[in-house]
Design a protein around this motif. Structure first.
Motif, PDB file in Angstrom:
ATOM      1  N   MET A 235       0.849  -1.192   0.000  1.00 41.77           N
ATOM      2  CA  MET A 235       0.000   0.000   0.000  1.00 41.77           C
ATOM      3  C   MET A 235       0.884   1.243   0.000  1.00 41.77           C
ATOM      4  O   MET A 235       1.670   1.457   0.927  1.00 41.77           O
ATOM      5  N   ILE A 236       0.772   2.053  -1.048  1.00 35.06           N
ATOM      6  CA  ILE A 236       1.508   3.310  -1.168  1.00 35.06           C
ATOM      7  C   ILE A 236       0.498   4.420  -1.443  1.00 35.06           C
ATOM      8  O   ILE A 236      -0.304   4.332  -2.385  1.00 35.06           O
ATOM      9  N   SER A 237       0.527   5.498  -0.664  1.00 35.15           N
ATOM     10  CA  SER A 237      -0.517   6.530  -0.801  1.00 35.15           C
ATOM     11  C   SER A 237       0.021   7.909  -1.167  1.00 35.15           C
ATOM     12  O   SER A 237      -0.761   8.839  -1.351  1.00 35.15           O
ATOM     13  N   ASN A 238       1.346   8.065  -1.305  1.00 36.83           N
ATOM     14  CA  ASN A 238       1.895   9.407  -1.527  1.00 36.83           C
ATOM     15  C   ASN A 238       2.489   9.585  -2.928  1.00 36.83           C
ATOM     16  O   ASN A 238       3.317  10.456  -3.144  1.00 36.83           O
ATOM     17  N   VAL A 239       2.017   8.774  -3.898  1.00 38.29           N
ATOM     18  CA  VAL A 239       2.611   8.808  -5.238  1.00 38.29           C
ATOM     19  C   VAL A 239       1.547   8.999  -6.314  1.00 38.29           C
ATOM     20  O   VAL A 239       0.503   8.349  -6.292  1.00 38.29           O
ATOM     21  N   GLU A 240       1.839   9.900  -7.235  1.00 36.19           N
ATOM     22  CA  GLU A 240       1.040  10.074  -8.451  1.00 36.19           C
ATOM     23  C   GLU A 240       1.929   9.696  -9.637  1.00 36.19           C
ATOM     24  O   GLU A 240       3.030  10.211  -9.776  1.00 36.19           O
ATOM     25  N   THR A 241       1.456   8.795 -10.506  1.00 34.35           N
ATOM     26  CA  THR A 241       2.302   8.250 -11.568  1.00 34.35           C
ATOM     27  C   THR A 241       1.713   8.498 -12.951  1.00 34.35           C
ATOM     28  O   THR A 241       0.508   8.334 -13.162  1.00 34.35           O
ATOM     29  N   VAL A 242       2.596   8.884 -13.889  1.00 36.26           N
ATOM     30  CA  VAL A 242       2.226   9.043 -15.299  1.00 36.26           C
ATOM     31  C   VAL A 242       3.201   8.227 -16.141  1.00 36.26           C
ATOM     32  O   VAL A 242       4.419   8.345 -15.963  1.00 36.26           O
ATOM     33  N   VAL A 243       2.689   7.376 -17.040  1.00 32.20           N
ATOM     34  CA  VAL A 243       3.545   6.629 -17.972  1.00 32.20           C
ATOM     35  C   VAL A 243       3.756   7.474 -19.219  1.00 32.20           C
ATOM     36  O   VAL A 243       2.799   7.890 -19.877  1.00 32.20           O
ATOM     37  N   SER A 244       5.029   7.736 -19.560  1.00 31.25           N
ATOM     38  CA  SER A 244       5.344   8.682 -20.635  1.00 31.25           C
ATOM     39  C   SER A 244       5.699   8.031 -21.959  1.00 31.25           C
ATOM     40  O   SER A 244       5.825   8.709 -22.973  1.00 31.25           O
ATOM     41  N   GLY A 245       5.869   6.725 -22.004  1.00 27.24           N
ATOM     42  CA  GLY A 245       6.217   6.076 -23.260  1.00 27.24           C
ATOM     43  C   GLY A 245       6.330   4.579 -23.060  1.00 27.24           C
ATOM     44  O   GLY A 245       6.529   4.106 -21.943  1.00 27.24           O
ATOM     45  N   SER A 246       6.191   3.811 -24.163  1.00 22.32           N
ATOM     46  CA  SER A 246       6.230   2.357 -24.050  1.00 22.32           C
ATOM     47  C   SER A 246       6.610   1.747 -25.383  1.00 22.32           C
ATOM     48  O   SER A 246       6.704   2.425 -26.407  1.00 22.32           O
ATOM     49  N   VAL A 247       6.796   0.424 -25.372  1.00 18.81           N
ATOM     50  CA  VAL A 247       7.173  -0.285 -26.594  1.00 18.81           C
ATOM     51  C   VAL A 247       6.051  -0.243 -27.626  1.00 18.81           C
ATOM     52  O   VAL A 247       6.314  -0.318 -28.837  1.00 18.81           O
ATOM     53  N   THR A 248       4.811  -0.099 -27.192  1.00 16.84           N
ATOM     54  CA  THR A 248       3.704   0.021 -28.151  1.00 16.84           C
ATOM     55  C   THR A 248       3.888   1.243 -29.036  1.00 16.84           C
ATOM     56  O   THR A 248       3.709   1.180 -30.263  1.00 16.84           O
TER      57      THR A 248
END
Length: 412
Positions: A235-248
């Motif tokens: 459980m982690i509550s202090n993180v906001e994450t955005v994925v910026s790029g991928s193999v797709t």
């Protein structure tokens, strides 16, 4: 243009499309921060480029920052940011010391503080504070690399041997908030596996660890076995994450480049996950099926293959895949195959990957080498060098897995 020239264009345009700079800028330009301090931590092969873009947006709002990246990946100084280089794919003392600097920078943060955490592939080796001796960690990492374990299996093990992986860095920064921008190099973009998930709750379990250890029959000490039995944060509550790029996105960029060059294009998969030489042989078999076509065809596969290291040669998974494909397309005048790592490095070499065509095997044999011998010794680098098949881009500043392309020119 020649098939080799087409390949060079496709490589260049594919990698350009997945550079992380613009995404980092767009994310941070939309962010508002509390009144507290703003720190920057960038880890991975693309860390320098991502940090440079972030600092352009943050300006004077940035208190201080640290970059940890692979050797020869720092391209210059960045205002208010200290850059370190460390070992990859096996962690070393420089990476451990740099990670200690990050822990010092982010110690005793307050709730109003913010950590901008820029994460890209390679972070598992570069961002490390081990719970066992560094020498022993290097040995375990070597076992993981040589046995053919995939990236998810490797990171499931590495999380439990580290003070920062598997969500532990997020807990270290609490109560401060972390804004994490992630450049994915893991198939399917599982956040807890990218760079071993320093700022993400861990989905893997002790049962997963047990199955991996039994599968590969690792040699472990009693202390290491104890560490692997301990559970990771769920459980982690202090993180906001955005994925910026991928193999797709990498595969789609390659497909667009192929179409622009006049090839009818099929993306076979963006989740290639098998033995490198088997993937090369499979793609070569497609060439045999379509060798007599009247159309220009391109077949694309993205992902991350594995290599079982049994020899003493030098190479990487993309080079090994290309060399294996060379056998199957030998003698075909209208066919070429190439495979590259988007980060510009393939294994412990200065090459991004390899290119082969219908004459590659002949060129190699004229120089006294054989495909069979090179593959047996895991020496794809030298074999491709002899047949002019190395692709060298230098560090690209991104890292979203690999892309492999089979080109077939139609017969008129």
């Amino acid at each position: 243009m020649s098939l080799r020239q087409d390949a060079e264009i496709i490589v260049e345009e594919s990698i350009k499309a997945v550079l992380p700079d613009e995404t980092v800028r767009k994310v941070l330009e939309k962010k508002t921060f509390p009144e507290g301090r703003v720190f920057l931590v960038a880890v991975g092969k693309a860390a320098w480029k991502m940090a440079s873009a972030a600092v352009e947006v943050l300006g004077e709002r940035l208190e201080e920052g640290i970059v940890i990246t692979k050797y020869q990946h720092v391209e210059g100084s960045i205002p208010r940011v200290t850059c370190y280089e460390g070992g990859h794919p096996v962690p070393d003392e420089n990476g451990v010391r740099a990670t200690e600097k990050v822990l010092d920078l982010t110690r005793d943060l307050k709730a109003e503080d913010t950590v901008i955490f820029l994460l890209s592939g390679g972070g598992s080796a570069l961002f490390e504070q081990p719970l066992l001796s560094l020498e022993r960690l290097m040995e375990v990492t070597g076992q993981l690399l040589s046995c053919g374990a995939d990236i998810v299996e490797m990171n499931t093990i590495r999380k439990r041997l580290s003070q920062v992986k598997g969500g532990k860095f997020a807990l270290h920064c609490a109560p401060a908030k972390i804004v994490s921008i992630v450049l994915s190099d893991v198939l399917g973009d599982p956040l807890d596996m990218i760079a071993s998930g320093p700022a993400c709750a861990d989905s893997s379990t002790r049962d997963d660890v047990r199955r991996i250890v039994e599968k590969y029959k690792f040699s472990l000490s009693e202390e290491e076995e104890r560490l692997l039995r301990e559970e990771t944060p769920k459980m982690i509550s202090n993180v906001e994450t955005v994925v910026s790029g991928s193999v797709t996105a990498l595969c789609e960029a390659a497909a667009q480049a192929c179409r622009r060059l006049g090839y009818k294009t099929v993306v076979l998969t963006s989740r290639l996950d098998c033995e490198a030489r088997e993937a090369g042989r499979f793609l070569a078999s497609i060439a045999k099926t379509y060798e007599g076509t009247k159309e220009n065809l391109a077949f694309i596969a993205g992902g991350e293959t594995v290599v079982h290291v049994r020899g003493e040669g030098k190479g990487g998974r993309n080079q090994e895949m290309a060399l294996a494909a060379a056998e199957g397309i030998s003698g075909m005048e209208n066919v070429a195959f190439f495979s590259v790592g988007s980060d510009g490095t393939d294994g412990p070499t200065d090459a991004a990957g390899g290119y082969v065509d219908g004459r590659s095997r002949q060129r190699l044999e004229e120089k006294g080498g054989t495909i069979f011998g090179a593959l047996r010794n895991n020496d794809a680098y030298e074999a491709l060098r002899l047949c002019q098949g190395l692709i060298v881009t230098g560090p690209t500043g991104t890292n979203v897995n690999d892309v492999s392309v089979l080109l077939i020119r139609g017969r008129s």
